[in-house]
Write an enzyme that holds these catalytic residues in place. Structure first.
Site, PDB file in Angstrom:
ATOM      1  CG  HIS A   1       3.940   2.023   5.157  1.00  0.00           C
ATOM      2  ND1 HIS A   1       4.334   2.109   6.469  1.00  0.00           N
ATOM      3  CD2 HIS A   1       2.619   1.736   5.166  1.00  0.00           C
ATOM      4  CE1 HIS A   1       3.293   1.905   7.244  1.00  0.00           C
ATOM      5  NE2 HIS A   1       2.232   1.677   6.492  1.00  0.00           N
TER       6      HIS A   1
ATOM      7  CG  ASP B   1      -0.421  -8.499   5.021  1.00  0.00           C
ATOM      8  OD1 ASP B   1       0.658  -7.900   4.830  1.00  0.00           O
ATOM      9  OD2 ASP B   1      -1.364  -8.004   5.666  1.00  0.00           O
TER      10      ASP B   1
ATOM     11  N   GLY C   1      -8.890  -6.124   1.002  1.00  0.00           N
ATOM     12  CA  GLY C   1      -8.402  -7.253   1.781  1.00  0.00           C
ATOM     13  C   GLY C   1      -9.504  -7.771   2.688  1.00  0.00           C
TER      14      GLY C   1
ATOM     15  N   GLY D   1     -12.286   3.439   9.360  1.00  0.00           N
ATOM     16  CA  GLY D   1     -13.677   3.781   9.114  1.00  0.00           C
ATOM     17  C   GLY D   1     -14.534   2.680   8.531  1.00  0.00           C
TER      18      GLY D   1
ATOM     19  N   GLY E   1       3.370  -8.217   7.020  1.00  0.00           N
ATOM     20  CA  GLY E   1       2.680  -9.494   6.803  1.00  0.00           C
ATOM     21  C   GLY E   1       1.585  -9.796   7.810  1.00  0.00           C
ATOM     22  NE  ARG E   2      -3.238  -7.139  10.637  1.00  0.00           N
ATOM     23  CZ  ARG E   2      -3.080  -6.308  11.680  1.00  0.00           C
ATOM     24  NH1 ARG E   2      -2.301  -5.252  11.585  1.00  0.00           N
ATOM     25  NH2 ARG E   2      -3.700  -6.539  12.806  1.00  0.00           N
TER      26      ARG E   2
END
Ligand code: F6P
Length: 366
Positions: free
Chosen positions: A290, A148, A123, A84, A191-192
């Site tokens: 998670h 991350d 973030g 969102g 960590g994307r």
């Protein structure tokens, strides 16, 4: 940097946005304590990120009592969301999905609640929203957070240390079972697009192979490292960052969020299957997921969160809007929030940690 002191501030708002992360409560607690104790301001907490501005009853006063006992707690007492973006909100009207811009409603809600400034703990995504709202006139100060550690404007983000510790403990546990069963164990970590968690936990946890997004891997090299180990040790530990990919191949994804953000995942399974097929070594995969975001923050993250929370309030008092607190070791400084949302902080493939990893015999699959 010196700013004009804003003696007019009487009330501030605080929100947490994006994925949760250990240490958020430490920031909230320090901000509330500093705002009330030092500056005698009223503090309002906005629930579930920017969404709370758009929902009735989601803005509540935070007192010293509200933050008592929260320092060791994971998560965020304010709630959060990584869905969102208020500039592009997907809403259902008459059964039909529409994308609407709710930014003006946020500004109106901010004014109506009597806030003079807003502290956004977030973030890259939430800080980007904060930056755009600042450009529209919202007096905002940012606090960087993410497990991350991929924000380049700060040396380190809180939450990262806890995530690395959790992943390291997982590796310790995987070692004993891997050794007992003579297996290869693959651990997929978050960590994307940055390999920080994989690299730090991998080195600290004694991994044999570490695969990160910054160094695309060659599965033949991964397998020959496993075969090589077979000569003296009957087990192997592989850490794979969720954003790792084979050279010339694609990132592994498990779909997209409602906002169109790619959800990473599946590379651990991909690597494990390839190892088993090509080497014949029995291989298992663990996706830590998670667990890396939950639980008690380490003392490092509590301390950094506390420093950031207090510094953010001092920054508001100095009128440092459109800026974000950051760690430039050993000091807490403030930087332009635009800078904070720019370049990603990724692992330097020629950097010190990579050299160390190679020195101690860890294969990076390339
Ligand atoms: O950015 C933090 C992070 O935990 C990433 O490491 C991960 O890819 C993502 O969030 C997971 O998001 P979600 O909570 O939506 O599954």
């Amino acid at each position: 940097m010196a700013y004009v002191r804003r003696n007019t501030i009487k009330c501030i708002g605080i929100l947490t946005g994006g994925g949760d992360c250990p240490g958020l409560n430490a920031v909230i607690r320090a901000a509330v304590k500093t705002a009330i104790g030092r500056y005698k301001w009223k503090v309002l907490g906005i629930e579930d990120g920017f969404e709370g501005f758009l929902r009735k009853g989601s803005i509540k006063e935070l007192t010293l009592g509200s933050v008592r006992g929260i320092l060791p707690r994971g998560g965020t007492i304010l709630g959060t969301t990584n869905r969102g973006n208020p500039f592009r909100m997907v809403v259902k009207r008459g059964g039909v999905e529409k994308v609407v811009d709710s930014s003006k409603r946020i500004l109106a809600s901010f004014r109506d609640s009597g806030m003079d400034a807003l502290v956004v703990i977030g973030g890259e995504g939430s800080l980007g929203i904060a930056r755009d709202l600042y450009k529209m006139g919202l007096p905002v100060v940012g606090v960087p957070k993410t497990i991350d550690n991929d924000l380049s404007a700060t040396d380190i983000t809180f939450g990262f240390d806890t995530a690395v510790n959790t992943a390291t403990e997982a590796l310790d546990r995987l070692h004993t079972t891997a050794e007992s069963h003579h297996r290869a164990m693959v651990l997929e970590v978050m960590g994307r697009h940055a390999g920080w968690i994989a690299l730090r936990a991998g080195i600290s946890g004694g991994a044999d192979i570490i695969l990160i997004p910054e160094i695309p891997y060659d599965i033949d090299k991964v397998c020959s490292a496993i075969k090589h180990r077979e000569k003296h040790s009957k087990f192997s530990i592989v850490v794979v960052a969720e954003g790792a990919m084979p050279a010339g191949g694609d990132i592994s994804s498990i779909g997209k969020t409602a906002d169109g953000v790619v959800r990473l995942g599946g590379v651990g399974d991909r690597v494990a299957r390839a190892i088993e097929e090509r080497t014949g070594v029995e291989t298992r995969v663990t996706v830590l997921g998670h667990l890396q975001r939950g639980g008690r923050p380490t003392s490092f993250d509590r301390l950094l969160g506390t420093r950031f929370g207090a510094a953010a309030i001092d920054l508001v008092a100095r009128g440092g809007f459109g800026r974000m607190v950051a760690l430039r070791t050993p000091s807490i400084v403030d930087v332009d929030i635009v800078e904070a949302c720019g370049r990603l902080n990724t692992v330097d493939p020629k950097g010190d940690l990579i050299v160390t990893a190679r020195d101690v015999g860890i294969s990076l699959g390339a």
